[in-house]
Design an enzyme around this catalytic site. Structure first.
Site, PDB file in Angstrom:
ATOM      1  N   LYS A 181       0.978  -1.287  -0.031  1.00 42.74           N
ATOM      2  CA  LYS A 181      -0.037   0.039  -0.094  1.00 42.74           C
ATOM      3  C   LYS A 181       1.034   1.277  -0.034  1.00 42.74           C
ATOM      4  CE  LYS A 181      -4.178  -1.860   2.238  1.00 42.74           C
ATOM      5  NZ  LYS A 181      -5.188  -1.535   1.029  1.00 42.74           N
ATOM      6  N   HIS A 239      -0.757  -8.900   8.607  1.00 45.08           N
ATOM      7  CA  HIS A 239      -0.966  -7.341   8.268  1.00 45.08           C
ATOM      8  C   HIS A 239      -0.451  -6.532   9.316  1.00 45.08           C
ATOM      9  CE1 HIS A 239      -2.701  -9.094   4.917  1.00 45.08           C
ATOM     10  NE2 HIS A 239      -3.717  -9.249   5.291  1.00 45.08           N
TER      11      HIS A 239
END
Ligand code: NAP
Length: 495
Positions: A181, A239
């Site tokens: 990201k 994550h």
């Protein structure tokens, strides 16, 4: 003006599980965007593999409908892209068709071959062994492993050992799409490209860090997988720990893959244990009940689980929400709590890292100026990626000195006027280029499980059920108490 994206060398990308949700919804659209931007040269091939009996055209039709949205921004490029897409029907567990597949791949081509395992992890070993049998692990071959890598340390080790008997560690790319990201990479730029933050980036100046990954959706069709996993395995072990590492790691000597991963590993090793001696104070588990999400009534977790399943269950001990307080035992972070929370069917869909700085040591302002708020650096991962730095300023105009807390706000979409690429776009091309910086090394996966396993064991040992919370809220009230006990609150300023 931004420089045009550089094309990558010719490659073959084989997607095992090519008809699955991840491939169709994420991987192929990501490749289409890179193709439309001119990064994928003619001659490269994308080969979907699954058991379904399809030919190239049948598969292309499936992909064409999946590309609908993406195609609008690049009219006229879909047909050219689909010419590079192929399909082979193969069962990972049966021999039929593998000879032909091996011929299609060639013995030792002079281009890169990427084998993306977008299947359930229990097929990883079968697929790798067959690839090895045909010598497809040789030459410039790479394998990409989707999460989850195991459900605990022992099972992760088994997968890594078995895959490792065919592909070397340097050929193995364990994907965590959060690392692709834009905001996460911006964290590197902010921390190590500005002189401003580093002197403040420590326990002397940072009060605490919050990491929230909140979803409004329920488990949907992933119920059978999710009920064996739960939020800690599904989100925290991978994550969220990766995000924590990016915030907390020491400055690496360079951006070389091992320099960055060595620093992340040190953070994982420095995480203080949470086990049966302290899990009840430091963690909260929850499970959603019926409620409202995005303006409509939604069922609870058990109803969601039963919706698609022939075998009905009356209860489940799986958590759909976790909040926890982690601490890093090193000089930089001693005494700075990292509050992590994640869950399904929460009040908002948002992923964000909040770095809250300590209050000023002494206020010179009178009470009429209003309260002094802490500076906060907020890194938004989704939706609307961007960075906000909250500062105190004087309210403009006459009326005495009144203080206001305002954000220096940089939404990437507004600032750069372009749609941000999906994380998979970057990560897929990083595999082709052979750059593993944003992928997890085996020892990172192991260290993350080594920290998560005692939490799972403590929960199992306690026999306590997850606390219920109403869909559309921020989870069980115990999660609010977890942070408020320390005189802090969860950041919910998500406008
Ligand atoms: P999925 O929709 O269930 O797709 C599974 C794919 O594997 C299908 O193409 C299926 O096609 C194929 N397959 C199943 N058995 C096979 C066999 N014996 N031989 C060859 N192919 C076989 O799963 P998914 O949601 O795409 O997820 C794939 C992986 O990515 C999982 O490990 C998941 O945990 C991970 N993941 C998914 C997401 C997501 O958003 N979906 C996000 C992160 C990680 P056939 O049945 O026709 O063979």
């Amino acid at each position: 003006m931004t420089a045009p994206a550089q094309p990558v060398d010719q490659f073959d990308l084989v997607i095992f599980g090519g008809t699955g949700d991840l491939a169709v919804r994420k991987l192929l659209p990501a490749m289409f965007h890179r193709f439309a931007d001119g990064q994928i040269l003619e001659g490269s091939r994308i080969i979907g593999v699954a058991r379904e009996a399809l030919d190239d055209d049948g598969y292309r039709n499936q992909i064409r409908s999946a590309l609908n949205g993406a195609a609008e921004s690049h009219p006229g490029k879909v047909d050219a892209f689909l010419k590079q897409v192929h399909y082979r029907s193969l069962d990972a567990r049966k021999d039929d068709g593998w000879d032909d597949f091996a011929k299609l791949m060639g013995k030792c081509p002079d281009h890169v071959r990427v084998f993306y395992l977008s299947t359930s992890p229990d097929l990883f070993v079968d697929i790798c062994q067959r690839l090895g049998h045909y010598g497809l692990n040789k030459c410039e071959s790479r394998v990409v492993l989707e999460k989850p890598i195991g459900h605990d340390l022992a099972s992760a080790n088994r997968i890594n050992d078995d895959v490792g008997s065919v592909f070397a560690e340097s050929q193995t790319f364990r994907i965590d799409h959060y690392l692709g990201k834009e905001t996460v990479q911006n964290l590197l730029a902010l921390r190590f490209g500005n002189a401003l933050f580093e002197p403040l980036w420590n326990a002397g100046h940072i009060d605490h860090v919050q990491i929230t990954v909140a979803e409004t959706l329920g488990v949907g069709r992933r119920g059978p997988y999710y009920d064996h996993a739960g939020a800690l395995r599904d989100m925290v072990q991978n994550h969220m720990l990766q995000l924590l590492c990016m915030v907390a790691m020491e400055p690496p000597a360079s951006l070389s893959p091992d320099a960055v991963r060595d620093e992340k590993l040190k953070v994982l090793h420095a995480l203080k244990p949470i086990d049966d001696s302290n899990a009840s104070q430091l963690t909260v588990r929850g499970q959603y009940r019926a409620g409202a999400a995005e303006g409509r009534s939604v069922p609870g977790y058990i109803e969601d689980l039963n919706a698609d399943s022939k075998v009905k269950v009356e209860k489940s001990n799986t958590e759909t929400f976790v909040a926890l307080k982690a601490e890093i035992g090193n000089w930089r972070w001693s005494g700075v709590p990292f509050y992590l929370r994640t869950g399904k069917r929460l009040a908002d869909r948002v992923s964000e890292i909040v770095v809250a700085f300590k209050p000023v040591p002494h206020s010179i302002f009178t009470a009429s100026a209003g309260p002094l708020a802490q500076n906060r650096l907020v890194l938004r991962l989704q939706p609307d990626e961007g960075v906000k730095l909250w500062l105190t300023i004087k309210h403009p105009g006459p009326g005495g000195l009144r203080l206001r807390h305002v954000p220096l706000d940089m939404s990437f979409a507004e600032a750069f006027g372009v749609q941000q690429p999906d994380a998979y776009e970057r990560l897929l091309l990083d595999v082709v280029r052979g750059n593993p910086t944003l992928f997890m090394r085996r020892d990172e996966v192991e260290a993350a499980w080594r920290w998560a396993d005692p939490i799972l064991a403590a929960w199992a040992g306690s026999g306590e059920a997850p606390r219920p919370y109403t869909s559309g809220t921020w989870g069980p009230s115990a999660a609010v108490a977890l942070i408020e006990r320390d005189g802090r609150t969860w950041d919910e300023d998500f406008e």
